[in-house]
Design a protein around this motif. Sequence first.
Motif, PDB file in Angstrom:
ATOM      1  N   GLU A 188       0.748  -1.348  -0.070  1.00 54.04           N
ATOM      2  CA  GLU A 188      -0.034  -0.064  -0.170  1.00 54.04           C
ATOM      3  C   GLU A 188       0.749   1.090   0.095  1.00 54.04           C
ATOM      4  O   GLU A 188       0.619   2.100  -0.665  1.00 54.04           O
ATOM      5  N   ALA A 189       1.834   1.412   0.718  1.00 54.54           N
ATOM      6  CA  ALA A 189       2.698   2.310   0.799  1.00 54.54           C
ATOM      7  C   ALA A 189       3.336   2.713  -0.666  1.00 54.54           C
ATOM      8  O   ALA A 189       3.383   3.828  -1.120  1.00 54.54           O
ATOM      9  N   ILE A 190       3.628   1.593  -1.391  1.00 58.76           N
ATOM     10  CA  ILE A 190       4.110   1.869  -2.563  1.00 58.76           C
ATOM     11  C   ILE A 190       3.052   2.317  -3.760  1.00 58.76           C
ATOM     12  O   ILE A 190       3.368   3.210  -4.585  1.00 58.76           O
ATOM     13  N   GLU A 191       2.060   1.528  -3.597  1.00 60.81           N
ATOM     14  CA  GLU A 191       0.992   2.031  -4.690  1.00 60.81           C
ATOM     15  C   GLU A 191       0.507   3.245  -4.311  1.00 60.81           C
ATOM     16  O   GLU A 191       0.121   3.977  -5.293  1.00 60.81           O
ATOM     17  N   GLN A 192       0.397   3.903  -3.137  1.00 63.61           N
ATOM     18  CA  GLN A 192      -0.228   5.298  -2.714  1.00 63.61           C
ATOM     19  C   GLN A 192       0.743   6.146  -2.483  1.00 63.61           C
ATOM     20  O   GLN A 192       0.358   7.395  -2.262  1.00 63.61           O
ATOM     21  N   GLY A 193       1.937   5.891  -2.560  1.00 65.44           N
ATOM     22  CA  GLY A 193       3.135   6.872  -2.620  1.00 65.44           C
ATOM     23  C   GLY A 193       3.105   7.516  -1.143  1.00 65.44           C
ATOM     24  O   GLY A 193       3.449   8.606  -1.002  1.00 65.44           O
ATOM     25  N   GLU A 194       2.868   6.501  -0.189  1.00 68.09           N
ATOM     26  CA  GLU A 194       2.778   7.027   1.185  1.00 68.09           C
ATOM     27  C   GLU A 194       4.053   6.470   2.126  1.00 68.09           C
ATOM     28  O   GLU A 194       4.888   5.563   1.467  1.00 68.09           O
ATOM     29  N   HIS A 195       4.349   7.216   3.108  1.00 66.65           N
ATOM     30  CA  HIS A 195       5.385   6.848   4.092  1.00 66.65           C
ATOM     31  C   HIS A 195       6.810   7.108   3.439  1.00 66.65           C
ATOM     32  O   HIS A 195       7.718   6.092   3.516  1.00 66.65           O
ATOM     33  N   VAL A 196       6.855   8.047   2.474  1.00 67.83           N
ATOM     34  CA  VAL A 196       7.981   8.222   1.612  1.00 67.83           C
ATOM     35  C   VAL A 196       9.317   8.661   2.622  1.00 67.83           C
ATOM     36  O   VAL A 196       8.950   9.491   3.385  1.00 67.83           O
ATOM     37  N   ARG A 197      10.268   8.123   2.635  1.00 68.62           N
ATOM     38  CA  ARG A 197      11.637   8.416   3.544  1.00 68.62           C
ATOM     39  C   ARG A 197      11.230   8.421   4.895  1.00 68.62           C
ATOM     40  O   ARG A 197      11.396   9.120   5.867  1.00 68.62           O
TER      41      ARG A 197
END
Length: 204
Positions: A188-197
């Motif tokens: 989900e982090a990858i798909e939604q562009g979340e929790h970057v760095r």
Amino acid sequence: MKLIIFGATGQTGQELVKQAIAHGHTVTAFVRNPDKLELTDGKLQVIEGDVLNQEAVNQAMQGQEAVLTALGTESLSYSGFLERSLLRIVNAMKVNGVDRIGYVASAGVDQELPGAQGLLAQQILKNPLKDHRQAIELLKQADVAYTVARPLRLMNGPLTGLYRQTDNGVPEQAKQINRADVAHFLLEAIEQGEHVRSSVGLAE
């Protein structure tokens, strides 16, 4: 999305592969021993190779859009394997213009486990945690869009989607999390562009 997964034959890695396929992604599993990968699917390509072979990793990275790694160590001794592996992976990302990566580490990598039991666990796992810590530092210095998952004790239960997460430390009064939920979080982090760095503690 085209995803390449390292550590795909491990228990968490196989969850990543299974869920990525279920989400409709095209998956490349880069593995040392293809016989250990139990899954087959039309959206799955299996590449046999050594993650410490830079040219092999470079070739496998061609055309990929994001990376997931669930690499681990096989003993409590220090090997530096994770840092050396991540160096090859990051180099290949740079060569091929891939920026996004999700990394499965472990709770304790930031010395964040509370109480006497936490201190004991961090002492027992000091060498694997050191290796994870060095790999994560490499990710930070590489200036890539990383997400680090720091799960508590990994279990083999089903996907629940009910896990808790925190950017600081680990969720309170928690002991464990299913591998399926760790895979769900990273996808989900990858798909939604979340929790970057970001480095995120996970638990039930």
